[in-house]
Design a protein around this motif. Structure first.
Motif, short mmCIF file in Angstrom:
data_model
loop_
_atom_site.label_atom_id
_atom_site.label_comp_id
_atom_site.label_asym_id
_atom_site.label_seq_id
_atom_site.Cartn_x
_atom_site.Cartn_y
_atom_site.Cartn_z
N ARG A 295 16.29 -9.31 -1.30
CA ARG A 295 15.32 -8.82 -0.33
C ARG A 295 13.92 -9.28 -0.73
NH1 ARG A 295 15.29 -3.97 3.07
NH2 ARG A 295 13.14 -3.33 3.29
N ILE A 296 13.07 -9.49 0.26
CA ILE A 296 11.67 -9.77 0.03
C ILE A 296 10.88 -8.65 0.69
CG2 ILE A 296 9.75 -11.32 0.52
CD1 ILE A 296 11.67 -13.62 0.47
N VAL A 297 9.95 -8.07 -0.05
CA VAL A 297 9.15 -6.97 0.48
C VAL A 297 7.67 -7.28 0.32
CG1 VAL A 297 10.90 -5.19 0.10
CG2 VAL A 297 9.24 -5.67 -1.68
N LEU A 298 6.88 -6.71 1.20
CA LEU A 298 5.44 -6.82 1.16
C LEU A 298 4.89 -5.46 0.77
CD1 LEU A 298 2.95 -8.59 1.70
CD2 LEU A 298 3.04 -7.81 4.06
N VAL A 299 4.21 -5.40 -0.37
CA VAL A 299 3.69 -4.15 -0.92
C VAL A 299 2.17 -4.19 -0.90
CG1 VAL A 299 3.65 -2.66 -2.95
CG2 VAL A 299 5.70 -3.95 -2.42
N GLU A 300 1.56 -3.10 -0.46
CA GLU A 300 0.10 -3.00 -0.44
C GLU A 300 -0.35 -2.13 -1.61
OE1 GLU A 300 -3.11 -0.66 2.23
OE2 GLU A 300 -1.66 -1.89 3.33
N VAL A 301 -1.24 -2.68 -2.42
CA VAL A 301 -1.84 -1.95 -3.52
C VAL A 301 -3.35 -2.06 -3.34
CG1 VAL A 301 -2.07 -1.73 -6.02
CG2 VAL A 301 0.07 -2.54 -5.03
N ASP A 302 -4.01 -0.96 -3.01
CA ASP A 302 -5.44 -0.93 -2.70
C ASP A 302 -5.76 -1.96 -1.63
OD1 ASP A 302 -6.00 1.21 -4.39
OD2 ASP A 302 -6.27 -0.10 -6.11
N GLU A 303 -6.51 -3.00 -1.95
CA GLU A 303 -6.89 -4.02 -0.96
C GLU A 303 -6.15 -5.33 -1.17
OE1 GLU A 303 -8.96 -3.57 1.69
OE2 GLU A 303 -8.87 -1.47 1.10
N THR A 304 -4.96 -5.28 -1.78
CA THR A 304 -4.18 -6.47 -2.09
C THR A 304 -2.77 -6.32 -1.56
OG1 THR A 304 -5.44 -6.72 -4.14
CG2 THR A 304 -3.41 -7.96 -3.98
N TRP A 305 -2.22 -7.42 -1.04
CA TRP A 305 -0.82 -7.47 -0.65
C TRP A 305 -0.07 -8.30 -1.68
CZ3 TRP A 305 -0.64 -8.59 5.32
CH2 TRP A 305 -0.91 -7.40 6.00
N ILE A 306 1.08 -7.81 -2.08
CA ILE A 306 1.91 -8.51 -3.06
C ILE A 306 3.28 -8.74 -2.42
CG2 ILE A 306 2.93 -8.44 -5.36
CD1 ILE A 306 0.73 -6.41 -6.10
N VAL A 307 3.71 -10.01 -2.38
CA VAL A 307 5.04 -10.34 -1.87
C VAL A 307 5.97 -10.35 -3.08
CG1 VAL A 307 6.43 -12.04 -0.64
CG2 VAL A 307 4.02 -11.76 -0.06
N VAL A 308 7.01 -9.51 -3.02
CA VAL A 308 7.91 -9.31 -4.16
C VAL A 308 9.33 -9.68 -3.75
CG1 VAL A 308 8.81 -7.62 -5.80
CG2 VAL A 308 6.47 -7.42 -4.99
N GLY B 100 5.58 11.97 -4.32
CA GLY B 100 5.31 10.61 -4.75
C GLY B 100 4.70 9.73 -3.68
N GLY B 101 4.37 10.25 -2.52
CA GLY B 101 3.82 9.43 -1.45
C GLY B 101 2.31 9.40 -1.40
N SER B 102 1.63 9.93 -2.38
CA SER B 102 0.18 10.03 -2.31
C SER B 102 -0.53 8.99 -3.17
CB SER B 102 -0.26 11.43 -2.73
OG SER B 102 0.14 11.66 -4.07
N GLY B 103 0.19 8.06 -3.77
CA GLY B 103 -0.43 7.06 -4.63
C GLY B 103 -0.98 5.88 -3.86
N PRO B 104 -1.51 4.90 -4.57
CA PRO B 104 -2.14 3.74 -3.92
C PRO B 104 -1.15 2.69 -3.45
CG PRO B 104 -2.29 3.52 -6.28
CD PRO B 104 -1.65 4.86 -6.01
N LEU B 105 0.14 2.91 -3.64
CA LEU B 105 1.17 1.94 -3.32
C LEU B 105 1.78 2.24 -1.96
CD1 LEU B 105 2.43 -0.36 -5.06
CD2 LEU B 105 4.25 1.22 -5.58
N ARG B 106 1.94 1.18 -1.10
CA ARG B 106 2.52 1.39 0.22
C ARG B 106 3.37 0.18 0.57
NH1 ARG B 106 1.38 0.73 5.88
NH2 ARG B 106 -0.28 -0.74 5.48
N LEU B 107 4.56 0.42 1.11
CA LEU B 107 5.46 -0.65 1.55
C LEU B 107 5.07 -1.04 2.97
CD1 LEU B 107 7.96 -2.32 0.82
CD2 LEU B 107 9.32 -0.54 1.90
N VAL B 108 4.67 -2.31 3.16
CA VAL B 108 4.22 -2.78 4.46
C VAL B 108 5.40 -3.30 5.28
CG1 VAL B 108 2.74 -4.45 5.64
CG2 VAL B 108 1.96 -3.35 3.55
#
Length: 107
Positions: free
Chosen positions: A51-64, A33-41
């Motif tokens: 908790r607040i997390v910063l997630v990278e999806v392609d060229e976008t950061w999403i604060v969740v 499952g680590g090969s997708g476009p989603l990455r935890l920054v």
């Protein structure tokens, strides 16, 4: 009869471990499952279960924002660069504070 059953169970467990090891080797050593476009920054603990997390999806950061039973998008921004510091969580907290102050000034 008991010895035969124990041996069969041990053989099945060994085959499962062997299969998982082979799949991992074929996957280039990466976990599943680590090969997708989603990455935890980064992430920041707000409370014992929040908790607040910063997630990278392609060229976008999403604060969740994550709390028991819910996840909410707090902010979306273009991919940036976090400078490496001695304490990543503290750096992320300062970055998040700057972003929220900037947002409060605009709105």
């Amino acid at each position: 009869m008991l010895l035969q059953t124990t041996f069969a169970l041990a053989l099945v467990v060994a085959l499962l471990f062997l299969g998982a090891w082979l799949l991992r080797r074929l996957n280039g050593g990466r976990g599943f499952g680590g090969s997708g476009p989603l990455r935890l920054v980064g992430g920041l603990m707000i409370g014992p279960r929040e908790r607040i997390v910063l997630v990278e999806v392609d060229e976008t950061w999403i604060v969740v924002g994550i709390a028991p039973g819910q996840m909410r998008t707090l902010h979306t921004l273009p991919k940036g660069e976090l400078h490496a510091g001695s304490d990543g969580e503290r750096h992320f907290a300062q970055w998040l504070k700057r972003i929220s102050e900037r947002k409060n000034e605009d709105g």
